[in-house]
Design a protein around this motif. Structure first.
Motif, PDB file in Angstrom:
ATOM      1  N   TYR A   1       1.052  -1.094  -0.156  1.00  0.00           N
ATOM      2  CA  TYR A   1       0.109  -0.007  -0.198  1.00  0.00           C
ATOM      3  C   TYR A   1       0.719   1.380  -0.025  1.00  0.00           C
ATOM      4  CZ  TYR A   1       0.812  -0.087   5.118  1.00  0.00           C
ATOM      5  OH  TYR A   1       1.365  -0.193   6.413  1.00  0.00           O
ATOM      6  N   THR A   2       0.314   2.305  -0.179  1.00  0.00           N
ATOM      7  CA  THR A   2       1.001   3.496  -0.165  1.00  0.00           C
ATOM      8  C   THR A   2       0.953   4.459   1.156  1.00  0.00           C
ATOM      9  OG1 THR A   2      -0.734   5.076  -1.128  1.00  0.00           O
ATOM     10  CG2 THR A   2       0.630   3.909  -2.704  1.00  0.00           C
ATOM     11  N   ARG A   3       1.694   5.211   1.522  1.00  0.00           N
ATOM     12  CA  ARG A   3       1.488   6.034   2.645  1.00  0.00           C
ATOM     13  C   ARG A   3       2.613   7.289   2.693  1.00  0.00           C
ATOM     14  NH1 ARG A   3       5.631   5.297   6.023  1.00  0.00           N
ATOM     15  NH2 ARG A   3       6.595   3.142   6.210  1.00  0.00           N
ATOM     16  N   VAL A   4       2.166   8.121   3.691  1.00  0.00           N
ATOM     17  CA  VAL A   4       3.175   9.271   3.702  1.00  0.00           C
ATOM     18  C   VAL A   4       4.556   8.947   4.531  1.00  0.00           C
ATOM     19  CG1 VAL A   4       3.477  11.675   4.671  1.00  0.00           C
ATOM     20  CG2 VAL A   4       1.049  10.853   3.693  1.00  0.00           C
ATOM     21  N   PRO A   5       5.795   9.428   3.898  1.00  0.00           N
ATOM     22  CA  PRO A   5       6.981   8.789   4.636  1.00  0.00           C
ATOM     23  C   PRO A   5       7.016   9.437   6.017  1.00  0.00           C
ATOM     24  CG  PRO A   5       7.271  10.583   2.791  1.00  0.00           C
ATOM     25  CD  PRO A   5       6.021  10.085   2.705  1.00  0.00           C
ATOM     26  N   GLN A   6       7.405   8.798   6.825  1.00  0.00           N
ATOM     27  CA  GLN A   6       7.580   9.234   8.101  1.00  0.00           C
ATOM     28  C   GLN A   6       8.992   9.864   8.636  1.00  0.00           C
ATOM     29  OE1 GLN A   6       6.228   5.901  10.426  1.00  0.00           O
ATOM     30  NE2 GLN A   6       4.134   6.218   9.385  1.00  0.00           N
ATOM     31  N   PRO A   7       9.212  10.877   9.634  1.00  0.00           N
ATOM     32  CA  PRO A   7      10.380  11.527   9.687  1.00  0.00           C
ATOM     33  C   PRO A   7      11.550  10.984   9.454  1.00  0.00           C
ATOM     34  CG  PRO A   7       8.876  12.023  11.356  1.00  0.00           C
ATOM     35  CD  PRO A   7       8.013  11.025  10.599  1.00  0.00           C
ATOM     36  N   PRO A   8      11.975   9.781   9.743  1.00  0.00           N
ATOM     37  CA  PRO A   8      13.433   9.274   9.632  1.00  0.00           C
ATOM     38  C   PRO A   8      13.343   8.882   8.066  1.00  0.00           C
ATOM     39  CG  PRO A   8      12.077   7.582  11.079  1.00  0.00           C
ATOM     40  CD  PRO A   8      11.355   8.779  10.830  1.00  0.00           C
ATOM     41  N   GLU A   9      12.540   8.272   7.609  1.00  0.00           N
ATOM     42  CA  GLU A   9      12.348   7.828   6.056  1.00  0.00           C
ATOM     43  C   GLU A   9      12.543   8.977   4.943  1.00  0.00           C
ATOM     44  OE1 GLU A   9       9.002   4.405   6.937  1.00  0.00           O
ATOM     45  OE2 GLU A   9       8.404   6.202   5.929  1.00  0.00           O
TER      46      GLU A   9
END
Lengths: 241, 241
Positions: B185-193
């Motif tokens: 699935y897709t999602r918004v990248p999280q801070p470290p990523e």
DNA sequence: GGCAGCGATTTGGAGCCCCAACTTTGCGAT
DNA sequence: ATCGCAAAGTTGGGGCTCCAAATCGCTGCC
């Protein structure tokens, strides 16, 4: 997060952290514009810009007259892509398996292959192809778009036929599907898609390019478009001993 | 697109149309804020908001002091997920196959299973697990993050071992991997990523949750994160006769 | 006690402005 | 003819304000 960062990013980072670590659970209210300006000592522009960024990331939703709230964690319905190929499962059974009522429509057209499609089907020049457009719905709400292309000389799909019928129809021509190759990536929804799938702004889609191969020859190619944050594609691979 | 729509959406729609239908090819300049206000007869706020939306959709990029330009059609490097499992292909060979130099680092840690991971591994309570974090690079640029979890009692992975080594190591315990299930699935990248993968704002990531099964028991689960608009996951399925 | 309606809040669209940092361009001097 | 530099243009951060539409809580009336 250096202190030289734009101030609106400080606000974004702080709220985002609280959302992802769970201290702001789904449904929790976000401070209003006025409260944010006081709490973080920023101007109104920075406050509203922070809220807009978080909204476009899909983390919060704004309700006019009420406030911003942490978005309910999207229900990630698994869509078993594999069922689409499965000769034994009926069309839409991945949706039915979630407890939703599955319906689908399709439109069959005979047309010329575009350069892109011709290349994917290894056709020389603009040969005639059969294009089938599908809209899949779960409980009436569209969950998946698909467009399938095959060389026109394979014969027209029967009216009530499942996509799996392709494999059977090809067999009648002495062609046996041996391999399916899928390429998955994300992109921004394009005009017709965002309307048909009722996508809010900021949501990306999963694009699956699938090609059926018979030996070293492609015999069908299709594009499958799925709202990327609401559904999961599920791939099940048996490991050969 | 009714005429009662906000004016900034009119600008967005018009520019987006030109980009997707190709009349504004990659690299082409977008009118500046000042030009947009004149061309569409809107205020500066609407013009800059339109540019921001298009930027967050990943369709254009802004260069300070220069202008906004249609983003170069992302180079969609196929990442053959299948290679990751292939016992005969070395780790990173999907990257090497693109002509890029593949490197990777990993960090092995012993930790407690979080509730989420415990559930995925069907462990009761916070059992000890081995966590391995990978960063894969092509020509030095990070292209993929992966985090793998397995029950700690399976023994530590050897220093130079490939992920496929899991299957061999499990075999030593009399456990045979029979099935691999992946959810995409897709999602918004999280801070470290977003930092590690050097993602511009507005780019979503492909999240692959993979679980190796031995019979009806999960023996390893991993999360693979890929910039969704720059790489394709390629799945190749052989069709059983 | 129950309900209607008013006023305070809130979002989201829109306008205008200022400024720092950066790029591009063209002019003028060597 | 070439080089350097200054001016003009552009993005991106930030500020302030006004307004329409929607929501919500509270007050006062029945």
């Amino acid at each position: 997060m250096a202190s030289s960062d734009p101030v609106y990013l400080r606000v974004v980072a702080d709220i985002r952290r609280q959302i992802v670590d769970g201290s702001l659970p789904p449904g929790a209210p976000i401070p209003s514009r006025a409260q944010l300006t006081r709490k973080y000592g920023v101007g109104e522009t920075a406050a509203r810009h922070a809220l807009r960024v978080l909204t476009s990331e899909g983390l919060i939703v704004g309700r006019v007259g009420s406030g911003h709230y942490v978005r309910a964690r999207p229900v990630l319905l698994p869509l078993h892509r594999w069922r689409f190929h499965d000769p034994y499962a009926p069309l839409g059974s991945d949706i039915t398996a979630q407890g939703a009522r599955a319906t689908w429509e399709r439109r069959v057209e005979r047309t010329e292959a575009t350069p892109d499609i011709a290349q994917r089907l290894r056709l020389d020049g603009p040969a005639p192809v059969t294009r089938v457009r599908y809209v899949f719905r779960g409980d009436g709400r569209p969950v998946q778009l698909a467009t399938s292309y095959e060389p026109a000389d394979l014969g027209e799909p029967a009216a009530e036929e499942n996509p799996r019928g392709l494999i059977a129809r090809l067999a009648a021509f002495g062609v046996k599907v041996t391999e399916i190759v899928e390429q998955v990536y994300t992109r921004v929804p394009q005009p017709p898609e965002s309307d048909v799938l009722a996508l809010p702004t900021g949501v990306h889609v999963l694009h699956v390019e699938r090609t059926h191969w018979a030996g070293d020859r492609p015999v069908e190619t299709s594009d499958i478009v799925v709202p990327g944050d609401r559904f999961r594609l599920v791939y099940t691979h048996a490991v050969q001993p």
